[in-house]
Design a protein around this motif. Sequence first.
Motif, short mmCIF file in Angstrom:
data_model
loop_
_atom_site.label_atom_id
_atom_site.label_comp_id
_atom_site.label_asym_id
_atom_site.label_seq_id
_atom_site.Cartn_x
_atom_site.Cartn_y
_atom_site.Cartn_z
N VAL A 221 1.02 -1.23 -0.44
CA VAL A 221 -0.37 0.51 0.17
C VAL A 221 0.88 1.34 -0.31
CG1 VAL A 221 -1.84 1.04 1.35
CG2 VAL A 221 -1.83 -1.06 0.72
N SER A 222 2.42 1.43 0.17
CA SER A 222 2.71 2.45 1.01
C SER A 222 3.17 2.33 -0.13
CB SER A 222 3.79 2.16 2.09
OG SER A 222 4.55 1.26 1.52
N ALA A 223 3.25 1.72 -1.10
CA ALA A 223 3.99 2.16 -2.73
C ALA A 223 3.53 2.39 -3.65
CB ALA A 223 4.70 0.09 -2.65
N GLY A 224 2.03 2.05 -3.50
CA GLY A 224 0.48 2.41 -3.63
C GLY A 224 0.82 4.07 -3.80
N PHE A 225 0.13 4.28 -2.52
CA PHE A 225 0.89 6.06 -2.46
C PHE A 225 1.87 6.61 -2.80
CE2 PHE A 225 -1.86 4.72 1.40
CZ PHE A 225 -3.12 5.85 1.20
N GLY A 226 2.73 5.59 -2.49
CA GLY A 226 4.14 6.42 -3.96
C GLY A 226 4.20 6.73 -4.76
N PHE A 227 3.52 5.54 -6.05
CA PHE A 227 3.45 5.64 -6.98
C PHE A 227 2.11 7.25 -7.24
CE2 PHE A 227 0.74 3.83 -11.24
CZ PHE A 227 1.17 4.38 -11.93
N ILE A 228 1.64 7.01 -6.87
CA ILE A 228 -0.12 8.63 -6.86
C ILE A 228 0.96 9.86 -6.25
CG2 ILE A 228 -1.83 7.85 -4.65
CD1 ILE A 228 -3.59 8.09 -7.31
N TRP A 229 1.09 9.47 -5.37
CA TRP A 229 1.90 11.04 -4.88
C TRP A 229 3.54 11.67 -5.15
CZ3 TRP A 229 -2.03 13.72 -4.07
CH2 TRP A 229 -3.37 12.74 -3.81
N ASN A 230 4.29 11.01 -4.94
CA ASN A 230 5.46 10.82 -4.95
C ASN A 230 6.28 11.78 -6.06
OD1 ASN A 230 6.54 9.75 -3.06
ND2 ASN A 230 7.75 7.46 -4.18
N PRO A 231 6.05 13.25 -6.94
CA PRO A 231 6.02 13.95 -7.11
C PRO A 231 7.87 13.58 -8.86
CG PRO A 231 6.99 14.85 -6.32
CD PRO A 231 6.59 13.42 -5.54
N ASP A 232 7.05 13.33 -10.21
CA ASP A 232 8.11 13.61 -11.06
C ASP A 232 8.54 14.79 -11.80
OD1 ASP A 232 9.28 13.37 -13.48
OD2 ASP A 232 7.81 11.76 -13.83
N PHE A 233 8.90 16.54 -11.11
CA PHE A 233 8.98 17.48 -10.84
C PHE A 233 9.06 17.40 -12.86
CE2 PHE A 233 9.55 17.76 -6.66
CZ PHE A 233 8.81 18.39 -6.34
N ALA A 234 9.84 16.76 -13.78
CA ALA A 234 9.83 16.77 -14.87
C ALA A 234 9.06 16.96 -15.98
CB ALA A 234 10.80 15.43 -15.63
N ALA A 235 7.87 16.32 -15.30
CA ALA A 235 6.25 15.94 -16.43
C ALA A 235 5.92 17.27 -16.25
CB ALA A 235 5.87 14.74 -15.77
N LEU A 236 6.63 18.15 -15.18
CA LEU A 236 6.27 19.86 -15.31
C LEU A 236 5.77 20.42 -16.16
CD1 LEU A 236 5.97 21.05 -11.46
CD2 LEU A 236 4.08 20.13 -12.71
#
Length: 516
Positions: A221-236
Amino acid sequence: MSNNSTEREQWGSRIGLILAVAGNAVGLGNFLRFPVQAAQNGGGAFMIPYFIFFLVLGIPLMWIEWGIGRHGGKFNHGSAPGMFDVIWKNNLAKYFGALGLFISLIIMIYYTYIESWTLGYSFFSITKKYFGLGDFTAMKTFLYSYQGREVSDYFSSINWAYIFMVITFVLNFWILYRGISKGIEKLAKIAMPLLFLFAIIIAIRVATLGTPDPTHPENSVSAGFGFIWNPDFAALSDPKIWLAAAGQIFFTLSVGMGTIHAYASYLKPKDDIALSGLTTAATNEFAEVVLGGSIAIPIAVAFFGVSVTTQMALGGAFDLGFASMPLVFERIPYGEIFGFLWFLLLFFAGITSSVAMGQPVVAFLEDEFGMSRKKAVGSLAILVFASVQLVVFFLKYGFLDEMDYWAGTFGLVVFALIETILFMWVFGSEKAWHEMNEGGDIKIPKVFYFIMKYVTPLVLLIVMLWWLINDAIPILLLKNAVKDNIPYIWGARIFMVFIYILIILLVKQAWKRKEV
């Protein structure tokens, strides 16, 4: 003749109003579309433009629509044609308002069918009908054959889907028939607390799953939260991320479709809209960001891993909600109960939104033609039931997708731009500002005056032009359309043109009656 002010309904309580408007906003997009958009667009980085657009588009448009709606209600108008006619004394105003009726009607037609899937799946969960299907492909086949897009051993016809569509249709129009206080408000007071209760229960269950399979510690579950919430700032740096975030704000707050106007028109002239509008926006964000972001993606990653979940997310919100989630419910204790709660909360989210889409049309028929509630609701019911047949039987040919793009995506931005310009520039920013703050329990911060007058219309114009060039024109020219679907796509377009012409003629006739 229009009904006089004593004949117009009013909300029974302020909490009922807030729950009803929040119910209009909290829909399937909060729990299905939002996590998919976040997962596809940079995870946590998506939230940066998301909250920026929430501040410069979402909240301002919420206040603008509350302001237009309450102001229109003072003149006995519960729909956009009459409201626009009041704020702009021009013969064209009412026809711009007709776009709001068109958008809410078209969305209600196809949304009713989508909503019925959640009711059907709540039944399939509690009866364990889909239990035993071991992989994503089998679950998708189950879904597609239920929808009538395929024929399989699970469903040989569309009968099940049609039955649940009829049940959903009847419930929607029974609530609309009951009226504002006894129907829509009562629904909101029951459905919204249950929706949040079910969502919290499921979110807690997700949070306590930990690592379901110890042999795959990376799937948690923690990996799931990381997948959706960890920012990929390059995408901005990708404009599509910003456009996706702007689009989600329209979906999540249900702005740009005339429904908030209709609800606000039943307020008293001095009723607060400043705090109420902010409260409904905050309620929606809690449902979407806190609850919607804590269920579908984290639980999918915990059971299937990041790579498989990514593929599921790429398939869209329906694959995630109706194919991957049932696979999870099969694998947890009392999964049939959690599945039942999941799809029932989606149904509550759907029906509180769909009745809101019907209210502007009902209000238009009542206020501008003097129809009784019974006759107005009955007329709308006949039109919607006849029209939804096209969606049900031509779903696999892209009929619904075409309606959803022009009315439920591109049309929202066009209408929002029109209403913002009319209220803040034609009606006058000072008068609009006074209207939004009059009777308010709080004063809207002055910075939003400048945002609503300058920033919001500019951002809307940019979004509209971007979508026009990159999406609308290619879609209009059928550049990526499946060849076999083209006749049905044109059929959907002809149908929408017919509905818009019908609305225009009704608006024209209504104003002729006023002149007489």
